[in-house]
Design an enzyme around this catalytic site. Structure first.
Site, PDB file in Angstrom:
ATOM      1  N   GLY A  12      -4.266   5.905  -0.892  1.00 60.29           N
ATOM      2  CA  GLY A  12      -5.686   6.253  -0.936  1.00 60.29           C
ATOM      3  C   GLY A  12      -6.567   5.067  -0.617  1.00 60.29           C
ATOM      4  O   GLY A  12      -6.319   3.950  -1.095  1.00 60.29           O
ATOM      5  N   LYS A 107      -6.533  11.003 -13.653  1.00 65.62           N
ATOM      6  CA  LYS A 107      -6.644  11.655 -14.957  1.00 65.62           C
ATOM      7  C   LYS A 107      -6.134  13.085 -14.950  1.00 65.62           C
ATOM      8  O   LYS A 107      -5.509  13.534 -15.904  1.00 65.62           O
ATOM      9  CB  LYS A 107      -8.091  11.609 -15.440  1.00 65.62           C
ATOM     10  CG  LYS A 107      -9.079  12.185 -14.470  1.00 65.62           C
ATOM     11  CD  LYS A 107     -10.501  11.963 -14.898  1.00 65.62           C
ATOM     12  CE  LYS A 107     -11.488  12.324 -13.791  1.00 65.62           C
ATOM     13  NZ  LYS A 107     -11.434  11.382 -12.663  1.00 65.62           N
ATOM     14  N   ILE A 138     -13.734   0.253 -18.732  1.00 66.33           N
ATOM     15  CA  ILE A 138     -13.670  -0.041 -20.165  1.00 66.33           C
ATOM     16  C   ILE A 138     -12.217  -0.164 -20.618  1.00 66.33           C
ATOM     17  O   ILE A 138     -11.432   0.775 -20.449  1.00 66.33           O
ATOM     18  CB  ILE A 138     -14.358   1.067 -20.984  1.00 66.33           C
ATOM     19  CG1 ILE A 138     -15.803   1.273 -20.513  1.00 66.33           C
ATOM     20  CG2 ILE A 138     -14.323   0.730 -22.465  1.00 66.33           C
ATOM     21  CD1 ILE A 138     -16.478   2.467 -21.135  1.00 66.33           C
ATOM     22  N   LYS A 207      -9.591  13.755 -19.693  1.00 69.24           N
ATOM     23  CA  LYS A 207      -9.600  12.464 -20.379  1.00 69.24           C
ATOM     24  C   LYS A 207      -9.323  12.628 -21.872  1.00 69.24           C
ATOM     25  O   LYS A 207      -8.635  11.805 -22.478  1.00 69.24           O
ATOM     26  CB  LYS A 207     -10.944  11.774 -20.150  1.00 69.24           C
ATOM     27  CG  LYS A 207     -11.183  11.407 -18.688  1.00 69.24           C
ATOM     28  CD  LYS A 207     -12.603  10.929 -18.448  1.00 69.24           C
ATOM     29  CE  LYS A 207     -12.824  10.573 -16.992  1.00 69.24           C
ATOM     30  NZ  LYS A 207     -14.232  10.190 -16.693  1.00 69.24           N
TER      31      LYS A 207
END
Length: 430
Positions: A12, A107, A138, A207
């Site tokens: 990708g 995900k 994060i 998620k």
């Protein structure tokens, strides 16, 4: 430093993939020093070879044959950022069979087939890292996977979708309606041309499945997550929350019961008091609260999407995986030993904020209160506003099961003196 460079196949080259390729090339010396061996791109798999790409990489590295690339014997690590279920799943499994470790930001794939991928990684003795799959830059999954592995996590509560947070923030700060806020999010690039995955909660549900699986050592899939998006959140809902000193957020909530026998995972809009730390998360930022027995409350905050932030998380995983390759080891396997029951939404314990348009006459409040009592739902506060055709009752409940609360709402809708159930919103954070 090892003389043999580590070869990395990149699947990708979109927004995230381009940044990964750029950072791998421009920071190659630093990455090599941190890893103990140089890392080199073995190839970049793309769908269209002829597309112009402004990247500091050799054009000869691009290929449209992704399967051939991941099957090469010299490839040490495969970075997957194409998204979706197939061909990503098949390519990752093929790479593992050939001894390559995996870094992915996918995900949806992890939420659906995480157990299969972890089993394959264990079988073939390779790593599977996916920090970028939840909350962008994060650092969140590795603390759950490693730093808190000696603790008992009780609850994970967070804002994990930047698009919906931007929309709800605009509705709160400007008084805009959903459609108007969505249009602004699209113009600024926060929302896709088809925003369904975001605004209907599919992205956040995937998620939540990953977070619940790691936090509670239990296999949780996206199908196990109760999902409700923000398309039905109105400007009046947001205004009502503001009057109560609250804000509306789309929350991912994963929790275990006190006996640690079952877990719930849910995604839905909820009112949060403005004093809660998550209430101050603005724009397209993400933030996640983790509550554990020993560590207490921890908060993780930062940009949850975007090419560069997500690529940062990918590169962090790449360094960790490559270090393991150099040192001849691998990360500890993710455990699902607890195998807790995943309970239905009806068993979740929450609170409701309900607005009712009612007939303005004596006895209405008593009728409404009786229905709450019959459903074993305790009322915390009730207030009336307006008169005549504008009469409205606003009820806030104490904690009860979601089944009892939703049953109460259905019975209220059938009450002759209730003209309409104007709004129903769950309340969290109190």
């Amino acid at each position: 430093m090892s003389e043999r460079p580590l070869k990395v196949a990149l699947l990708g080259c979109g927004v995230v993939g381009s940044e990964v390729a750029r950072l791998m090339t421009t920071t190659a010396d630093d990455l090599g020093a941190r890893i103990g061996a140089r890392v080199e791109l073995a190839g970049i798999a793309v769908r269209r070879l002829g597309r112009a790409r402004d990247l500091p990489v050799d054009p000869a590295l691009f290929t449209s044959d992704a399967h051939e690339l991941v099957s090469r014997p010299d490839v040490d690590v495969v970075v997957e950022v194409i998204g979706g279920i197939e061909p990503a799943r098949s390519l990752i499994l093929a790479a593992m069979e050939n001894g390559a470790s995996i870094v992915t930001a996918n995900k949806a794939l992890l939420a659906e087939h995480g157990a299969q991928l972890h089993a394959a990684a264990e079988k073939h003795g390779v790593d599977l890292y996916y920090e970028a799959a939840v909350a962008g830059a994060i650092p969140l999954l590795r603390p759950l996977r490693e730093s808190l592995v000696g603790d008992k996590v009780k609850r994970v509560l967070g804002i994990v979708n930047g698009t919906t947070n931007f929309i709800l923030d605009r509705m709160d700060s400007t008084g805009a309606g959903f459609d108007e806020a969505l249009d602004e999010a699209t113009e600024l690039g926060y929302a896709e041309a088809d925003p369904t995955a975001d605004v209907e909660g599919f992205d956040a549900a995937a998620k939540a499945a990953i977070l619940a699986s790691l936090a509670f050592h239990t296999k949780v899939t996206a199908a196990d997550v109760y999902r409700e998006g923000i398309t039905q959140v109105s400007a009046s809902d947001v205004a009502s929350a503001r009057e109560m000193g609250s804000v509306v957020k789309l929350l991912a909530i994963c929790e275990v019961d006190e006996a640690r026998e079952s877990v719930t995972a849910r995604v839905h809009p909820a009112m949060l008091p403005r004093t809660h730390p998550l209430a101050g998360v603005r724009e397209a930022y993400n933030a996640v609260f983790v509550e554990s027995e020993a560590a207490g409350r921890l908060m993780f905050y930062g940009p949850g999407a975007g090419g560069t932030p997500t690529a940062s998380a990918v590169l962090g995983d790449l360094v960790a995986v490559c270090r393991n390759k150099v040192n001849g080891g691998r990360a500890p396997a993710v455990s699902a030993y607890a195998d807790l029951r995943v309970s239905a939404m009806g068993e979740a314990r929450t609170r409701y904020h309900i607005s009712l348009d009612v007939d303005d006459k004596a006895g209405v409040l008593a009728q409404v209160a009786l229905i709450f009592a019959q459903q074993d739902v305790s009322i915390q506060t009730v207030r009336q506003s307006g008169r005549g055709e504008d009469a409205r009752l606003v009820v806030a409940t104490h904690v009860a099961t979601d089944a009892a609360l939703s049953g109460t709402v259905e019975r209220l809708r059938a009450l002759p003196t209730v003209r309409a159930v104007a709004s129903v919103m769950r309340v969290e954070g109190e």
